[in-house]
Design an enzyme around this catalytic site. Structure first.
Site, short mmCIF file in Angstrom:
data_model
loop_
_atom_site.label_atom_id
_atom_site.label_comp_id
_atom_site.label_asym_id
_atom_site.label_seq_id
_atom_site.Cartn_x
_atom_site.Cartn_y
_atom_site.Cartn_z
N LYS A 1 1.24 4.15 -3.01
CA LYS A 1 0.94 5.58 -2.85
C LYS A 1 2.17 6.43 -3.15
O LYS A 1 2.06 7.54 -3.67
CB LYS A 1 0.38 5.85 -1.45
N TYR B 1 0.85 -1.21 0.00
CA TYR B 1 0.00 0.00 0.00
C TYR B 1 0.87 1.25 0.00
O TYR B 1 0.66 2.17 -0.80
CB TYR B 1 -0.94 -0.01 1.21
#
Ligand code: 8X3
Length: 268
Positions: free
Chosen positions: A173, A169
């Site tokens: 990002k 994750y």
């Protein structure tokens, strides 16, 4: 003595005539951005997989902003053909995109790298990276040709400050943040702005998805502190979009007051 007349500290330009395409619009930050933009006069094309949820968001917007132009069109952002169909149908309904809110994204699990499940790894990269890049790639040529546009990338503090149990994750990002910076450089000299937002703890369905429907686990990140709301983030997006076009709010990090990055919190 008469007081001098000062301008207001900041202005809120309306965004009449703009057309915003918003992904992940069925709930949370995406739905909140759609509400804010409609209230500013923008036509809005909502996109997400669940059409019934999109229809509910559309009805809610129209109830609060009578006369708003809103199209609810299902899209799975990982399906390139569906993305193209969504863009075409949205354009037929509202006009070509002048604002893209590239918001669809998710975290799955808190597994350490050694324990990562392939399906989770693939889905996070597919949605947060591949789909986001592809969508931007689809709308940029038109914005460049019209020399007008705003691309809003919904990244995360997680892309700036990585943490254990978030490798994919956080990396996804970070990829979005860096993609945005390259794009900004490529678009220098045009009237197409690229603005990246890095929210911290926002209480939405995000956590329920991350913890795969375990509601009590989903609440743990927010225990003992007041998290941000989706509207708080949408306020920032609306603020950035309503700045004069000479101004680009390139990056905005939005944290809960009780949060210092991804690993330090003040919990009551
Ligand atoms: C979500 C913020 O800190 O839960 O993008 O990863 S965090």
């Amino acid at each position: 003595m008469t007081s001098p007349t000062y301008p207001l500290p900041f202005s809120v330009r309306r965004l009449d005539g703009e057309v915003a395409f918003v992904t992940g619009a069925s709930a949370g930050i995406g739905a909140a951005c759609a509400h804010h933009l409609a209230a500013l006069g923008t036509s809005v094309v909502l996109g997400a997989r669940r059409l019934d949820r999109l229809e509910a968001v559309k009805a809610d917007i129209i109830a609060r902003v009578p006369g708003a132009t809103v199209a609810a069109i299902a899209v799975d952002v990982t399906d390139a053909a569906m993305v193209d169909a969504w863009l075409s149908a949205g354009e037929a309904a509202c006009g070509p995109p002048s604002i893209l809110v590239d918001n669809a994204g998710l975290a799955l699990g808190r597994a350490h790298v050694a324990d990562l499940v392939d399906a989770d790894l693939d889905q996070m990269l597919d949605v947060n990276v591949r789909a986001a890049f592809r969508l931007v790639q689809r709308v940029v040529p038109g914005m460049k040709a019209r020399n007008h546009g705003d691309i809003v990338l919904m990244a995360s503090i997680a892309g700036t400050e990585a943490y254990a149990g978030g490798a994919v994750y956080c990396a996804s990002k970070a990829a979005l943040q860096v993609f945005g910076r390259s794009l900004r450089a490529e678009l220098l000299g045009t009237d197409v702005r690229v603005m990246t937002f890095d929210p911290g703890l926002v209480e939405t369905e995000f956590s329920v998805v991350r913890f795969k429907g375990d509601d009590s686990a989903a609440k743990t990140p927010y225990l003992g502190l007041e998290p941000l709301t989706a509207d708080d983030v949408a306020d920032c997006v609306a603020f950035a979009l309503t700045r004069p076009r000479r101004m680009s709010l390139d990056r905005m990090q939005i944290l809960a007051q009780a949060q210092l990055g991804t690993q330090s919190f003040f919990r009551r």
